[in-house]
Structures are given as C-alpha cells and as structure tokens.
Motif scaffolding. Structure first.
Motif, PDB file in Angstrom:
ATOM      1  N   VAL A 193       0.862  -1.174   0.000  1.00 11.72           N
ATOM      2  CA  VAL A 193       0.000   0.000   0.000  1.00 11.72           C
ATOM      3  C   VAL A 193       0.898   1.224   0.000  1.00 11.72           C
ATOM      4  O   VAL A 193       1.823   1.330   0.823  1.00 11.72           O
ATOM      5  CB  VAL A 193      -0.927   0.014   1.233  1.00 11.72           C
ATOM      6  CG1 VAL A 193      -1.664   1.356   1.338  1.00 11.72           C
ATOM      7  CG2 VAL A 193      -1.920  -1.131   1.165  1.00 11.72           C
ATOM      8  N   ALA A 194       0.669   2.148  -0.928  1.00 17.78           N
ATOM      9  CA  ALA A 194       1.414   3.406  -0.987  1.00 17.78           C
ATOM     10  C   ALA A 194       0.451   4.532  -0.639  1.00 17.78           C
ATOM     11  O   ALA A 194      -0.397   4.919  -1.445  1.00 17.78           O
ATOM     12  CB  ALA A 194       2.012   3.620  -2.369  1.00 17.78           C
ATOM     13  N   ALA A 195       0.557   5.040   0.581  1.00 18.44           N
ATOM     14  CA  ALA A 195      -0.348   6.088   1.075  1.00 18.44           C
ATOM     15  C   ALA A 195       0.384   7.421   1.083  1.00 18.44           C
ATOM     16  O   ALA A 195       1.496   7.523   1.614  1.00 18.44           O
ATOM     17  CB  ALA A 195      -0.833   5.743   2.479  1.00 18.44           C
ATOM     18  N   CYS A 196      -0.245   8.436   0.510  1.00 18.77           N
ATOM     19  CA  CYS A 196       0.429   9.726   0.345  1.00 18.77           C
ATOM     20  C   CYS A 196      -0.348  10.896   0.942  1.00 18.77           C
ATOM     21  O   CYS A 196       0.104  12.038   0.846  1.00 18.77           O
ATOM     22  CB  CYS A 196       0.722   9.986  -1.129  1.00 18.77           C
ATOM     23  SG  CYS A 196       1.747   8.685  -1.877  1.00 18.77           S
ATOM     24  N   VAL A 216       1.273  -2.412  -6.452  1.00 17.88           N
ATOM     25  CA  VAL A 216       0.974  -1.238  -5.634  1.00 17.88           C
ATOM     26  C   VAL A 216      -0.528  -1.033  -5.488  1.00 17.88           C
ATOM     27  O   VAL A 216      -1.269  -1.037  -6.473  1.00 17.88           O
ATOM     28  CB  VAL A 216       1.617   0.030  -6.231  1.00 17.88           C
ATOM     29  CG1 VAL A 216       1.243   1.267  -5.407  1.00 17.88           C
ATOM     30  CG2 VAL A 216       3.139  -0.130  -6.282  1.00 17.88           C
ATOM     31  N   VAL A 217      -0.945  -0.847  -4.234  1.00 17.50           N
ATOM     32  CA  VAL A 217      -2.310  -0.434  -3.924  1.00 17.50           C
ATOM     33  C   VAL A 217      -2.237   1.050  -3.551  1.00 17.50           C
ATOM     34  O   VAL A 217      -1.767   1.404  -2.471  1.00 17.50           O
ATOM     35  CB  VAL A 217      -2.904  -1.239  -2.760  1.00 17.50           C
ATOM     36  CG1 VAL A 217      -4.312  -0.738  -2.434  1.00 17.50           C
ATOM     37  CG2 VAL A 217      -2.911  -2.729  -3.078  1.00 17.50           C
ATOM     38  N   PRO A 218      -2.661   1.963  -4.429  1.00 16.24           N
ATOM     39  CA  PRO A 218      -2.561   3.388  -4.109  1.00 16.24           C
ATOM     40  C   PRO A 218      -3.625   3.804  -3.098  1.00 16.24           C
ATOM     41  O   PRO A 218      -4.770   3.349  -3.162  1.00 16.24           O
ATOM     42  CB  PRO A 218      -2.774   4.068  -5.460  1.00 16.24           C
ATOM     43  CG  PRO A 218      -3.581   3.096  -6.260  1.00 16.24           C
ATOM     44  CD  PRO A 218      -3.210   1.726  -5.786  1.00 16.24           C
ATOM     45  N   LEU A 219      -3.239   4.653  -2.160  1.00 17.88           N
ATOM     46  CA  LEU A 219      -4.168   5.165  -1.149  1.00 17.88           C
ATOM     47  C   LEU A 219      -3.948   6.665  -1.005  1.00 17.88           C
ATOM     48  O   LEU A 219      -2.865   7.115  -0.638  1.00 17.88           O
ATOM     49  CB  LEU A 219      -3.941   4.461   0.191  1.00 17.88           C
ATOM     50  CG  LEU A 219      -4.833   4.913   1.353  1.00 17.88           C
ATOM     51  CD1 LEU A 219      -6.296   4.544   1.089  1.00 17.88           C
ATOM     52  CD2 LEU A 219      -4.355   4.300   2.671  1.00 17.88           C
ATOM     53  N   PHE A 258       3.831   8.142   3.188  1.00 13.15           N
ATOM     54  CA  PHE A 258       4.821   9.173   2.885  1.00 13.15           C
ATOM     55  C   PHE A 258       4.291  10.544   3.299  1.00 13.15           C
ATOM     56  O   PHE A 258       3.110  10.840   3.127  1.00 13.15           O
ATOM     57  CB  PHE A 258       5.161   9.161   1.397  1.00 13.15           C
ATOM     58  CG  PHE A 258       5.682   7.832   0.930  1.00 13.15           C
ATOM     59  CD1 PHE A 258       6.991   7.454   1.162  1.00 13.15           C
ATOM     60  CD2 PHE A 258       4.833   6.921   0.285  1.00 13.15           C
ATOM     61  CE1 PHE A 258       7.465   6.218   0.750  1.00 13.15           C
ATOM     62  CE2 PHE A 258       5.300   5.688  -0.136  1.00 13.15           C
ATOM     63  CZ  PHE A 258       6.619   5.329   0.114  1.00 13.15           C
ATOM     64  N   ASP A 259       5.169  11.375   3.822  1.00 16.57           N
ATOM     65  CA  ASP A 259       4.735  12.695   4.277  1.00 16.57           C
ATOM     66  C   ASP A 259       4.639  13.668   3.115  1.00 16.57           C
ATOM     67  O   ASP A 259       4.862  13.304   1.954  1.00 16.57           O
ATOM     68  CB  ASP A 259       5.651  13.215   5.383  1.00 16.57           C
ATOM     69  CG  ASP A 259       7.013  13.653   4.877  1.00 16.57           C
ATOM     70  OD1 ASP A 259       7.463  13.126   3.846  1.00 16.57           O
ATOM     71  OD2 ASP A 259       7.641  14.514   5.526  1.00 16.57           O
TER      72      ASP A 259
END
Length: 501
Positions: A193-196, A216-219, A258-259
């Motif tokens: 999971v890629a959370a932005c 990748v699972v985008p969030l 990610f910040d």
C-alpha cells in the motif's frame, strides 16, 4: 535594495504590498517555517532569497542553487518570490518545478549544484510554508547557518548583485525516479500500500514502487492541497489507521505512508499493525548489520532503547549513537560519524554510501524495507516485528507551546529532572538511572523505562515520547509524571494526540 523587513505588517494594507513582512520566529533551528501570509509575505520571501545569496557569498560557496516546491495552493508563488530574491542576489537558479525534498537533494548531485532551497511545509497544516536549505550537499542548514541568515534578512543589509540566471529543468522528476528504479527487480512478489495523504508524494511514490517490481495499492495518491482526509504525516495516527485498514482489506505485505514532501516513511505490517519508525529502524538495523560487519548507526533521542539493548544487534557487532532530533542534526551527525544509516523516530532515515547519498528520502527507506523482506523470504513483516524484544511505546505527542516560550519551558523541565536526579528523588516510583540533555531531556529510570521532553524544531509545540521495556503500566506512569509537570506550566496547551493514563 529592498526596505528593511518588519514583523508587524497586516494583510490588505498598503504597507503589506510594499514592505517585506518576516516574523523572526520563522527562522527555526534548521528549517524556515511561517504561516503564509500572516507571518511572511511575498516581498519577505524575496528578502529571504536575497539573504541566502548574501550568505553563500559570505561562506565562499558558488551561488548555484536548486529550487523546487511542494503541492500546496500557494507554494509556486512562494517559490517564485524566493527565486526573485536569489536572482537579485546574483544566483544561478536551477528550478526543478513540483518536487519532493529528496528530489531536490538528488538534483544537487545530478546537476552538480552546491545549494538547495526547497519550498515546503512538509507535514504542517495548510497555511504553513517553509524552506529547506543547504549549501554543502548532502547537508542542510544547521543553527549556525540559520542564525546568520536570520541576521542578514532582518537587518535588511543584503545588496543586489548582477549575474543572476534562471534555468528550468523540466525532466528532473523522471531522472530521479529512473535513478531509484535503476536496480535489480525484486524477486519476492510484494503487494504494498502506498499512502500519500494527497500530498506531493502521490505523483511519484506509486510509480517508483511499481518500477522495482511491487504490486501497488494506491491510497490517497491523488494530489489535493486541501488534504481532505488527514495531513500527510506518517506519525499521525489517523494516517496510520487508514493505511492499516487498506493493508488488511487488500491483504498487502506491507503499507508505506509518505509525508507531504516525501522525505519520511511510515510503515504498517501485513496484519495491520502500525510500526513506529524507530522500531522499523531496529528491524532495518538488524538486516543491514547482518550484511555489514561492525556497522555504526545513529538514532535520535526520541527513538526506542532497543538500538542499545537488542541482542541481535549486539551479536552482529553493531554500535548505535544517540543524537539530537531533527533532520539537519541527524543528517550531519550521521555524515560526520561515517555511520551506515541514521534513524529518526519521525521517519527520516539517512542512508550513507554505499546504501544512499546521505540525505533523507522516504522512497529509499521504503525500498530498504522491501529489500529486508526479500532477504527473509519465509518471514512476513509481522514476523519480523514480533521477533524484536517487546516494548511498550507511545506515539509522538505534541502539546501546543508558542515558539517564543517553548525553549524556556523545556529549560525548566530539564532543571526539574536534573535536581530530582541529584537529590535521589523518584519518578513513577523509580530512581533516575540516566539523563540525556543533548536535546531537551530524556529521563531513563532503573528498569529502562524512559520519557523525553523537547521543543519542536518546526512548529509551536513541545514533543513528548515515552517507552518501557517492562510494561504498559510503567510506560503510562512515566507519562503521567511528565504530563503532570507540563500541566503546571501555563504556557503549555492542548496535545495533538495523547495516550490515556
């Protein structure tokens, strides 16, 4: 020549349009952060750019600077005003456009440019702006450079110089992502999971993770400068909980958060457990020290005591040094000590050669976690977490305290615990075993339980962290002592998040 900056200007006045507004407290220990436009206006930002040019000239550094900006509604205009000042001061400006902070640091190497001025407020709430600056790659400004820049800007003594030049670099994002992906593809199939948090990393993180072989699972990767769900801050429990839900729902191997400017990374394991970044650091240190004999690491004073006591790190011959919290402090100390990696509880990780170039990059940290999982093909992220000795740890908690008052409050807290230790007093029923005062105060009790109080370097807040290797009750007991002391300080306000005791 610009008029001398003032701190008392109000928006929607004639003076606001013709005189620089610069609030002095915006110059922090190693970054600059202001509320825009209440604390700095566009002319004020031009004054900062002109001041930077003057500082480079004073230090004998060629006036060549990379600029970039994060995804906020006003960041492009803030950057342009800054560039105006840099150009007026005779700088050669290489503008890379919309960028992550580590992309700007990468550009210093890729373009062979000495300086950087990245316009970002990182994870701060909307309304904040700021600049991450450096004149000696891979390092960023420390207190010496910041205090001198503050003097130059507020005195209004910067003078324009000729020779300014603007070069726009349209393909730096592609060059940065290509460099990160220039490595063997992962052999272990990983769903991540890629959370932005709708921040700038959404434009880059999913592509890099896909390029190295992840599913990748985008969030929350769609850029939205209103940050509709939560601030992009991997220390924020709201963001971590959202990642955890997505990991469980999609049966992912790991979740990354990610910040706002992409230099930090938070981690959630395959079972949906949020792993604080310092604990991730211990896991990575175990993996890296198995590959590199007698490895030296650096951890900030907010970080877990496991860096010193973990039996696997001890067996691998690893050594960990504790240092001041703050990306510039940690970056510089990791560089000076020739440590392999510096780990900061906030999620700034500093990978030195041969693992990285020394600056903090959330994507490099995420790739290191993927590599760790690949080297343990029969283990899940949760397995690796459970293999660590059990500790009871709080999130980072931040009660409000005005910038003008927070250091005085911390001084009183330090003095309180120093006197208590000297008098043989107790905290939460235990004697004090050790005090570390390199950055606020870290109080360690007889059983290894510890608590930290320090002043935030980039917001009007204090920072409180507690941990116990023994029990949750002892962790809560030391927090109760610290919280009780802070409640007696009238300058201290509400917490952003707080454990129950």
């Amino acid at each position: 020549m610009l008029p001398k900056p003032r701190a008392d200007l109000k928006p929607n006045t004639a003076d606001f349009e013709r005189i620089p507004l610069v609030k002095p407290t915006g110059f922090r220990e190693y970054d600059a952060r202001w509320l825009f436009p209440q604390e700095i206006n566009l002319l004020g930002l031009t004054a900062v750019g002109l001041g930077m040019a003057t500082l480079f000239e004073e230090r004998g550094v060629p006036k060549r600077i990379v600029t970039g900006h994060d995804y906020r509604s006003y960041s492009a205009s803030v950057k342009q005003a800054l560039i105006n000042g840099l150009l007026a001061g005779g700088c050669e400006v290489h503008d890379i456009g919309l960028a992550l902070s580590p992309m700007a640091y990468f550009a210093q190497f890729d373009l062979d440019v000495e300086g950087v001025a990245m316009v970002t407020a990182s994870h701060n709430d909307n309304g904040w702006t700021g600049i991450k600056m450096g004149l000696n790659r891979p390092l960023t400004f420390g207190p010496d450079e910041m205090s001198r820049l503050k003097e130059i800007v507020l005195s209004g003594t910067s003078k324009p110089a000729g020779g300014g030049r603007l070069i726009f670099v349209p393909d730096m994002a592609e060059r940065y992502m290509r460099a990160l992906a220039d490595r063997p593809k992962l052999k272990r199939k990983l769903k991540v999971v890629a959370a932005c948090g709708n921040g700038t990393a959404g434009a880059f993180a999913p592509q890099v993770l896909e390029a190295v072989g992840c599913e990748v699972v985008p969030l929350d990767t769609q850029l939205d400068y209103t940050f509709p769900r939560y601030n992009p801050n991997p220390e924020d429990m709201g963001m971590l909980h959202a990642i955890a839900e997505a990991v469980v729902q999609h049966k992912a191997d790991v979740g990354f958060g990610f910040d706002g400017d992409g230099d930090r990374c938070g981690v959630v394991d395959n079972e949906g457990n949020e792993i604080f970044a310092d604990t991730v650091g211990v896991m990575l240190a175990r993996d890296i020290s198995a590959q590199h004999k007698d490895a030296v690491f650096v951890a900030d004073v907010k970080s877990t005591g496991l860096f010193m006591t973990d039996p696997v790190l001890i067996e691998n011959g690893a050594k960990t040094l504790y240092w001041k919290t703050g990306h510039s402090y940690m970056k510089r100390y990791t560089f000076e000590q020739k440590a392999l990696v510096g780990f900061e509880k906030s999620g700034h990780f500093f990978f030195q050669p041969p693992l990285g170039r020394g600056y903090d990059d959330g994507l490099v940290a995420a790739l290191a976690v993927c590599d760790m999982l690949q080297r343990a093909p029969d283990k899940t992220m949760a397995d690796l977490r459970r293999a660590l000795p059990k500790t009871y740890q709080s999130p980072t908690m931040s009660p409000h305290c005005d910038d003008e008052k927070k250091y005085g409050v911390v001084d009183r807290v330090v003095a309180h615990y120093q006197k208590l230790a000297a008098d043989g007093g107790t905290v939460a029923g235990q004697k004090i075993r050790d005090l570390v005062t390199v950055n606020g105060v870290r109080v360690t009790l007889e059983d290894g339980t510890w608590g930290l109080v320090r002043a935030s370097s980039n917001k009007p807040e204090l920072v409180v962290v507690v941990e116990s290797p023994v029990s949750e009750a002892n962790m809560k007991a030391i927090f109760a002592d610290i919280d009780g002391l802070l409640s007696q300080q009238p300058e201290v306000g509400e917490y952003n998040q707080k454990i129950e005791v």
